[in-house]
Scaffold this active site. Structure first.
Site, PDB file in Angstrom:
ATOM      1  N   ALA A  63       0.867  -1.175   0.000  1.00  0.00           N
ATOM      2  CA  ALA A  63       0.000   0.000   0.000  1.00  0.00           C
ATOM      3  C   ALA A  63       0.908   1.232   0.000  1.00  0.00           C
ATOM      4  O   ALA A  63       2.064   1.156   0.430  1.00  0.00           O
ATOM      5  CB  ALA A  63      -0.887  -0.027   1.233  1.00  0.00           C
ATOM      6  N   GLY A 108       0.688  -4.972   0.981  1.00  0.00           N
ATOM      7  CA  GLY A 108      -0.491  -5.073   0.110  1.00  0.00           C
ATOM      8  C   GLY A 108      -0.219  -5.849  -1.165  1.00  0.00           C
ATOM      9  O   GLY A 108      -1.143  -6.377  -1.782  1.00  0.00           O
ATOM     10  N   GLU A 111      -0.574  -9.351  -0.208  1.00  0.00           N
ATOM     11  CA  GLU A 111      -2.010  -9.536   0.098  1.00  0.00           C
ATOM     12  C   GLU A 111      -2.859  -9.623  -1.166  1.00  0.00           C
ATOM     13  O   GLU A 111      -3.795 -10.423  -1.237  1.00  0.00           O
ATOM     14  CB  GLU A 111      -2.479  -8.382   0.993  1.00  0.00           C
ATOM     15  CG  GLU A 111      -1.868  -8.469   2.387  1.00  0.00           C
ATOM     16  CD  GLU A 111      -2.075  -7.211   3.213  1.00  0.00           C
ATOM     17  OE1 GLU A 111      -1.795  -6.093   2.715  1.00  0.00           O
ATOM     18  OE2 GLU A 111      -2.529  -7.321   4.355  1.00  0.00           O
ATOM     19  N   GLU A 131       4.690  -4.838   7.553  1.00  0.00           N
ATOM     20  CA  GLU A 131       3.915  -3.771   8.200  1.00  0.00           C
ATOM     21  C   GLU A 131       4.349  -3.436   9.619  1.00  0.00           C
ATOM     22  O   GLU A 131       4.353  -2.269  10.011  1.00  0.00           O
ATOM     23  CB  GLU A 131       2.424  -4.130   8.197  1.00  0.00           C
ATOM     24  CG  GLU A 131       1.755  -4.012   6.844  1.00  0.00           C
ATOM     25  CD  GLU A 131       1.850  -5.268   5.993  1.00  0.00           C
ATOM     26  OE1 GLU A 131       2.603  -6.194   6.359  1.00  0.00           O
ATOM     27  OE2 GLU A 131       1.160  -5.343   4.968  1.00  0.00           O
TER      28      GLU A 131
HETATM   29  N1  CAA Z   1       4.525   3.138  -0.990  1.00  0.00           N
HETATM   30  C1  CAA Z   1       4.887   4.257  -1.634  1.00  0.00           C
HETATM   31  N2  CAA Z   1       5.997   4.369  -2.390  1.00  0.00           N
HETATM   32  C2  CAA Z   1       6.754   3.272  -2.520  1.00  0.00           C
HETATM   33  C3  CAA Z   1       6.443   2.043  -1.898  1.00  0.00           C
HETATM   34  C4  CAA Z   1       5.257   2.009  -1.106  1.00  0.00           C
HETATM   35  N3  CAA Z   1       4.847   0.882  -0.492  1.00  0.00           N
HETATM   36  N4  CAA Z   1       7.405   1.158  -2.187  1.00  0.00           N
HETATM   37  C5  CAA Z   1       8.281   1.786  -2.991  1.00  0.00           C
HETATM   38  N5  CAA Z   1       7.901   3.058  -3.182  1.00  0.00           N
HETATM   39  C6  CAA Z   1       8.585   4.095  -3.977  1.00  0.00           C
HETATM   40  C7  CAA Z   1       9.783   4.648  -3.236  1.00  0.00           C
HETATM   41  O1  CAA Z   1       9.378   5.652  -2.309  1.00  0.00           O
HETATM   42  C8  CAA Z   1      10.606   5.196  -4.373  1.00  0.00           C
HETATM   43  O2  CAA Z   1      10.062   6.427  -4.770  1.00  0.00           O
HETATM   44  P1  CAA Z   1      11.037   7.665  -5.139  1.00  0.00           P
HETATM   45  O3  CAA Z   1      11.810   7.175  -6.330  1.00  0.00           O
HETATM   46  O4  CAA Z   1      10.085   8.759  -5.445  1.00  0.00           O
HETATM   47  O5  CAA Z   1      11.896   7.887  -3.965  1.00  0.00           O
HETATM   48  C9  CAA Z   1      10.338   4.193  -5.493  1.00  0.00           C
HETATM   49  O6  CAA Z   1       9.137   3.508  -5.131  1.00  0.00           O
HETATM   50  C10 CAA Z   1      11.442   3.181  -5.637  1.00  0.00           C
HETATM   51  O7  CAA Z   1      11.633   2.576  -4.365  1.00  0.00           O
HETATM   52  P2  CAA Z   1      13.065   2.402  -3.678  1.00  0.00           P
HETATM   53  O8  CAA Z   1      13.964   3.544  -4.072  1.00  0.00           O
HETATM   54  O9  CAA Z   1      12.843   2.222  -2.205  1.00  0.00           O
HETATM   55  O10 CAA Z   1      13.575   1.098  -4.373  1.00  0.00           O
HETATM   56  P3  CAA Z   1      14.595   0.023  -3.768  1.00  0.00           P
HETATM   57  O11 CAA Z   1      14.940  -0.882  -4.882  1.00  0.00           O
HETATM   58  O12 CAA Z   1      15.703   0.695  -3.054  1.00  0.00           O
HETATM   59  O13 CAA Z   1      13.759  -0.783  -2.661  1.00  0.00           O
HETATM   60  C11 CAA Z   1      11.824  -1.919  -1.814  1.00  0.00           C
HETATM   61  C12 CAA Z   1      12.663  -1.554  -3.047  1.00  0.00           C
HETATM   62  C13 CAA Z   1      12.635  -2.867  -0.905  1.00  0.00           C
HETATM   63  C14 CAA Z   1      10.584  -2.627  -2.283  1.00  0.00           C
HETATM   64  C15 CAA Z   1      11.476  -0.648  -1.043  1.00  0.00           C
HETATM   65  O14 CAA Z   1      10.909   0.301  -1.963  1.00  0.00           O
HETATM   66  C16 CAA Z   1      10.491  -0.843   0.054  1.00  0.00           C
HETATM   67  O15 CAA Z   1      10.847  -1.350   1.110  1.00  0.00           O
HETATM   68  N6  CAA Z   1       9.236  -0.432  -0.152  1.00  0.00           N
HETATM   69  C17 CAA Z   1       8.205  -0.487   0.849  1.00  0.00           C
HETATM   70  C18 CAA Z   1       7.713  -1.914   1.056  1.00  0.00           C
HETATM   71  C19 CAA Z   1       6.701  -1.973   2.175  1.00  0.00           C
HETATM   72  O16 CAA Z   1       6.982  -1.682   3.312  1.00  0.00           O
HETATM   73  N7  CAA Z   1       5.467  -2.364   1.835  1.00  0.00           N
HETATM   74  C20 CAA Z   1       4.381  -2.481   2.756  1.00  0.00           C
HETATM   75  C21 CAA Z   1       3.601  -1.221   2.813  1.00  0.00           C
HETATM   76  S1  CAA Z   1       2.422  -1.202   4.114  1.00  0.00           S
HETATM   77  C22 CAA Z   1       1.078  -2.082   3.532  1.00  0.00           C
HETATM   78  O17 CAA Z   1       1.086  -2.600   2.441  1.00  0.00           O
HETATM   79  C23 CAA Z   1      -0.078  -2.079   4.457  1.00  0.00           C
HETATM   80  C24 CAA Z   1      -1.171  -2.993   4.109  1.00  0.00           C
HETATM   81  O18 CAA Z   1      -1.139  -4.168   4.385  1.00  0.00           O
HETATM   82  C25 CAA Z   1      -2.355  -2.489   3.454  1.00  0.00           C
END
Ligand code: CAA
Length: 274
Positions: A63, A108, A111, A131
């Protein structure tokens, strides 16, 4: 649509979450567009769906953390409901949905893959429920579907530790049915990427499903999904009803006549306009 693409290939529909710059993270617009896309699938011609993410790196990275960062309690609950409503629509969609997981499937992303009937993934896929590291619980069904799909113990380990797992471990614990690799020639050159091979495998599986009797396939999906929610005595009654519903359909009449009659051409001729 801004973030969701839909393509029809014969009887197979391909939904692509197309927000590559944010690794296909699910914001409210993506969720709304996914819901609208499902509403618009032509069920008269489409017999199976594939869900994937744009690009080679990520299926869905969760998400949208930016959007969630300022939510109040009430808004957080509403956002959870928005995701849950769309994912439930996907899970109960009348025809089978295959998740072609092409990279990160986190939060998400894991999920939404679990809301599909079948998951296959590329060798670079990474699954996880990160999360608790963000101070929240999984919110789009992760606490419920992961425990049902793998084992409660493995689901709890993944969710409490927030540790991601690679494709081969996801395969080992039964989270995915198949892991698809890139094709590499003798000189070590990649001749087909893992994503290309993944989509080919997903399309082949979807086409195989689409060739089978559509009412029977739909009833199988409903029988399995609904039966899993109740005890065995109630579950077999669900199956009996859906089994019975197949009789008197053209597919049943044709399928059985074709099997029984030695003169296959005669059966084909008799059913050709039905
Ligand atoms: N939400 C918003 N933006 C996201 C995102 C997310 N979940 N995941 C990645 N992005 C964005 C980053 O902010 C980045 O944007 P910018 O270029 O504008 O800075 C872009 O995507 C590329 O991401 P990274 O630079 O971080 O890429 P990376 O290769 O270094 O890392 C990754 C990849 C390990 C997937 C890392 O992006 C990451 O950890 N993302 C978040 C994953 C996460 O925590 N997901 C769970 C979210 S909570 C949820 O989903 C709740 C629920 O159950 C409903």
């Amino acid at each position: 649509m801004e973030f969701v693409l839909y393509e029809e290939k014969g009887a197979v529909g391909i939904i692509t979450i197309n927000r590559e710059k944010a690794l296909n993270a699910l914001n409210s617009t993506v969720l709304d567009e996914l819901s609208e896309t499902l509403d618009n699938v032509n069920l008269d011609v489409t017999r199976a769906l594939i869900l994937t993410g744009a690009g080679e790196k990520s299926f869905v990275a969760g998400a949208d953390i930016g959007e969630m960062s300022t939510l109040t309690k009430k808004e957080g609950e509403a956002f959870g409901k928005k995701g849950n409503d769309v994912f439930r629509k996907l899970e109960t969609f009348p025809i089978p949905v295959i998740a072609a997981v092409n990279g990160f499937a986190l939060g998400g992303g894991c999920e939404i893959a679990m809301s599909c009937d079948i998951r296959i993934c590329s060798e670079n896929a990474v699954f996880g429920q990160p999360e608790v590291g963000l101070g929240i619980t999984p919110g789009f069904g992760g606490t419920q579907r992961l425990a049902r799909l793998v084992s409660p113990g493995m689901a709890k380990q993944m969710i409490y530790t927030a540790r991601n797992i690679k494709a081969n471990e996801a395969y080992r614990i039964g989270l995915v049915n198949e892991v698809v690799s890139a094709t590499v020639d003798e000189a070590g050159n990649v001749t087909a990427s893992a994503k290309e091979n993944l989509m080919a495998a997903a399309e082949k599986m979807a086409a195989t499903i689409a060739k089978n009797a559509p009412i029977a396939v739909r009833n199988c999906k409903k029988a399995i999904n609904d039966g899993l929610q109740v005890n065995m005595d109630e579950a077999i009654v669900i199956e009996e009803k859906l089994f019975g519903d197949c009789f008197e359909t053209e597919d049943q009449r044709y399928g059985m006549a074709f099997f029984l009659d030695k003169n296959k051409d005669k059966v084909k001729e008799a059913f050709k306009n039905k």
